[in-house]
Design a protein around this motif. Sequence first.
Motif, mmCIF file in Angstrom:
data_model
loop_
_atom_site.group_PDB
_atom_site.id
_atom_site.type_symbol
_atom_site.label_atom_id
_atom_site.label_comp_id
_atom_site.label_asym_id
_atom_site.label_seq_id
_atom_site.Cartn_x
_atom_site.Cartn_y
_atom_site.Cartn_z
ATOM 1 N N LYS A 79 -33.167 -45.419 8.444
ATOM 2 C CA LYS A 79 -31.898 -45.743 7.790
ATOM 3 C C LYS A 79 -30.749 -45.283 8.687
ATOM 4 N N LEU A 80 -29.723 -46.142 8.844
ATOM 5 C CA LEU A 80 -28.635 -45.872 9.761
ATOM 6 C C LEU A 80 -27.360 -45.373 9.080
ATOM 7 N N ASN A 81 -27.207 -45.586 7.792
ATOM 8 C CA ASN A 81 -25.970 -45.114 7.132
ATOM 9 C C ASN A 81 -26.281 -44.526 5.773
ATOM 10 N N THR B 188 -41.926 -56.091 21.680
ATOM 11 C CA THR B 188 -41.268 -55.340 20.620
ATOM 12 C C THR B 188 -40.170 -56.190 20.009
ATOM 13 N N LEU B 189 -40.007 -56.037 18.728
ATOM 14 C CA LEU B 189 -38.958 -56.727 17.989
ATOM 15 C C LEU B 189 -38.128 -55.671 17.289
ATOM 16 N N ASP B 190 -36.870 -55.547 17.696
ATOM 17 C CA ASP B 190 -35.963 -54.504 17.197
ATOM 18 C C ASP B 190 -34.922 -55.183 16.306
ATOM 19 N N ILE B 191 -34.945 -54.867 15.023
ATOM 20 C CA ILE B 191 -34.066 -55.526 14.055
ATOM 21 C C ILE B 191 -33.217 -54.484 13.327
ATOM 22 N N THR B 192 -31.930 -54.744 13.253
ATOM 23 C CA THR B 192 -31.044 -53.980 12.380
ATOM 24 C C THR B 192 -30.637 -54.897 11.238
ATOM 25 N N ALA B 193 -30.794 -54.428 10.017
ATOM 26 C CA ALA B 193 -30.588 -55.293 8.861
ATOM 27 C C ALA B 193 -29.902 -54.551 7.728
ATOM 28 N N ASP B 194 -29.262 -55.352 6.880
ATOM 29 C CA ASP B 194 -28.623 -54.829 5.667
ATOM 30 C C ASP B 194 -29.547 -55.092 4.491
ATOM 31 N N LEU B 195 -29.981 -54.006 3.838
ATOM 32 C CA LEU B 195 -30.874 -54.125 2.680
ATOM 33 C C LEU B 195 -30.113 -53.978 1.369
ATOM 34 N N GLY B 196 -28.787 -54.115 1.419
ATOM 35 C CA GLY B 196 -27.978 -53.936 0.220
ATOM 36 C C GLY B 196 -28.326 -54.876 -0.907
ATOM 37 N N ALA B 197 -28.771 -56.104 -0.581
ATOM 38 C CA ALA B 197 -29.133 -57.096 -1.606
ATOM 39 C C ALA B 197 -30.626 -57.385 -1.621
ATOM 40 N N CYS B 198 -31.397 -56.520 -0.966
ATOM 41 C CA CYS B 198 -32.842 -56.726 -0.871
ATOM 42 C C CYS B 198 -33.520 -56.562 -2.227
ATOM 43 N N ARG B 199 -34.627 -57.256 -2.412
ATOM 44 C CA ARG B 199 -35.396 -57.175 -3.664
ATOM 45 C C ARG B 199 -35.988 -55.782 -3.869
ATOM 46 N N THR C 132 -23.350 -51.399 1.883
ATOM 47 C CA THR C 132 -24.235 -51.878 2.935
ATOM 48 C C THR C 132 -25.272 -50.799 3.235
ATOM 49 N N GLU C 133 -26.538 -51.194 3.262
ATOM 50 C CA GLU C 133 -27.619 -50.248 3.553
ATOM 51 C C GLU C 133 -28.306 -50.691 4.840
ATOM 52 N N GLY D 130 -15.515 -62.674 0.574
ATOM 53 C CA GLY D 130 -16.884 -63.099 0.343
ATOM 54 C C GLY D 130 -17.841 -61.936 0.209
ATOM 55 N N ASP D 131 -19.152 -62.270 0.277
ATOM 56 C CA ASP D 131 -20.196 -61.274 -0.009
ATOM 57 C C ASP D 131 -20.872 -60.733 1.242
ATOM 58 N N GLY D 132 -20.395 -61.096 2.416
ATOM 59 C CA GLY D 132 -21.044 -60.648 3.635
ATOM 60 C C GLY D 132 -20.880 -59.163 3.878
ATOM 61 N N ALA D 133 -21.588 -58.673 4.913
ATOM 62 C CA ALA D 133 -21.541 -57.247 5.228
ATOM 63 C C ALA D 133 -20.201 -56.850 5.843
ATOM 64 N N LYS D 134 -19.516 -57.800 6.504
ATOM 65 C CA LYS D 134 -18.247 -57.480 7.151
ATOM 66 C C LYS D 134 -17.131 -57.302 6.142
ATOM 67 N N GLU D 135 -16.279 -56.306 6.379
ATOM 68 C CA GLU D 135 -15.062 -56.154 5.590
ATOM 69 C C GLU D 135 -13.824 -56.299 6.482
ATOM 70 N N PHE D 136 -13.819 -55.567 7.591
ATOM 71 C CA PHE D 136 -12.729 -55.675 8.561
ATOM 72 C C PHE D 136 -13.336 -55.781 9.953
ATOM 73 N N GLU D 137 -12.590 -56.416 10.843
ATOM 74 C CA GLU D 137 -13.032 -56.533 12.231
ATOM 75 C C GLU D 137 -11.833 -56.380 13.157
ATOM 76 N N LEU D 138 -11.998 -55.534 14.171
ATOM 77 C CA LEU D 138 -10.987 -55.358 15.208
ATOM 78 C C LEU D 138 -11.485 -56.002 16.493
ATOM 79 N N ILE D 139 -10.666 -56.840 17.089
ATOM 80 C CA ILE D 139 -10.971 -57.406 18.393
ATOM 81 C C ILE D 139 -10.166 -56.622 19.430
ATOM 82 N N LEU D 140 -10.863 -56.030 20.401
ATOM 83 C CA LEU D 140 -10.215 -55.233 21.432
ATOM 84 C C LEU D 140 -10.262 -55.965 22.768
ATOM 85 N N SER D 141 -9.168 -55.891 23.512
ATOM 86 C CA SER D 141 -9.082 -56.581 24.788
ATOM 87 C C SER D 141 -8.134 -55.829 25.716
ATOM 88 N N ALA D 142 -8.316 -56.038 27.013
ATOM 89 C CA ALA D 142 -7.402 -55.467 27.992
ATOM 90 C C ALA D 142 -6.166 -56.337 28.181
#
Length: 302
Positions: free
Chosen positions: A300-302, A261-272, A216-217, A41-53
């Motif tokens: 900018k974070l990346n 305060t409102l702290d937001i991290t966002a992806d602007l890759g598809a932003c206008r 992803t931006e 799909g088109d989401g920001a995620k590509e891979f995800e690792l779940i870590l556990s003990a």
Amino acid sequence: MKIWEFVKVDGSKVRIDSRLYESIGLVDGGYVYSTLFGYKGDGAKEFELILSAFPQENYRTLTHVTIYMRDVPGATAQAARFLGSRSVNILNSISLNAISDTMIIWKMLVDLSFAGEADIISESFRTLKDSDDASVSKLDHIEVKPADIGRVFRSNITGNEKSQLRCSAPITMDGGAFDTSVEYSDILKDIDGSTAMIILDPESWMLSMTFLRKGTELVRMMFSIPDCPGSIQQVVDHLAEENVNLISVFSKVKICYQTMTLDITADLGACRHSVDEMKRELPKALERMNGIFELIEYKKLN
């Protein structure tokens, strides 16, 4: 409490803040069990690792137990004796005073492999309390519920076509870093310098390590907004209109009923707008909102 962070991948290693991995029972130099997922799909995620003990085959018998007890000497020992005598294996746990000198709450993740069904624990406790048994005299009540850790492995709840790619052998965490190349070098080939989002899931005692897609931006935006109903809505509504994909939202009151305060991290890759254009447009949009809104950080974070 902030339970996530964004980090840069160094080669194949992802460094994790100790406050996150220690919260779920992981230790530096200890084994980490992991499972890799892929997203379509088109989401920001590509891979995800779940870590556990804990290994995946144990998830079925992992259970949340919370014991409420009097704040008196011997209460914790009584609770541990009650569980131990019924073959309940206490794994990760935390005990804290709910009301000073009145109540202690002991929250734990337990393994019921040798204890049978969860209902047996609750029923046994009720029977002892109803008969005023001295063995539970310092305990008030007990809550038992399934951990349901397996839910993170179900693909039909995200809507993102999530699929399990591999469940690995345990890996030793070294220097607070998880080395993806040990088990996943053939899949996670080009992640050096990319951004990983690490999220703590305290209910499941797990960490999610998400690798974001190229393109992803990521931008961190910090706002000062009125502490009143509808303030957050005004900001996120505007970002939605600009086609901004919110990754994380964190709010905190500064002065009650005045500012927060409102702290937001966002992806602007598809932003206008581009990242730089958005930085110029946001203050103008905030001026049009109902109340005193201010952009106090845009990075900018990346």
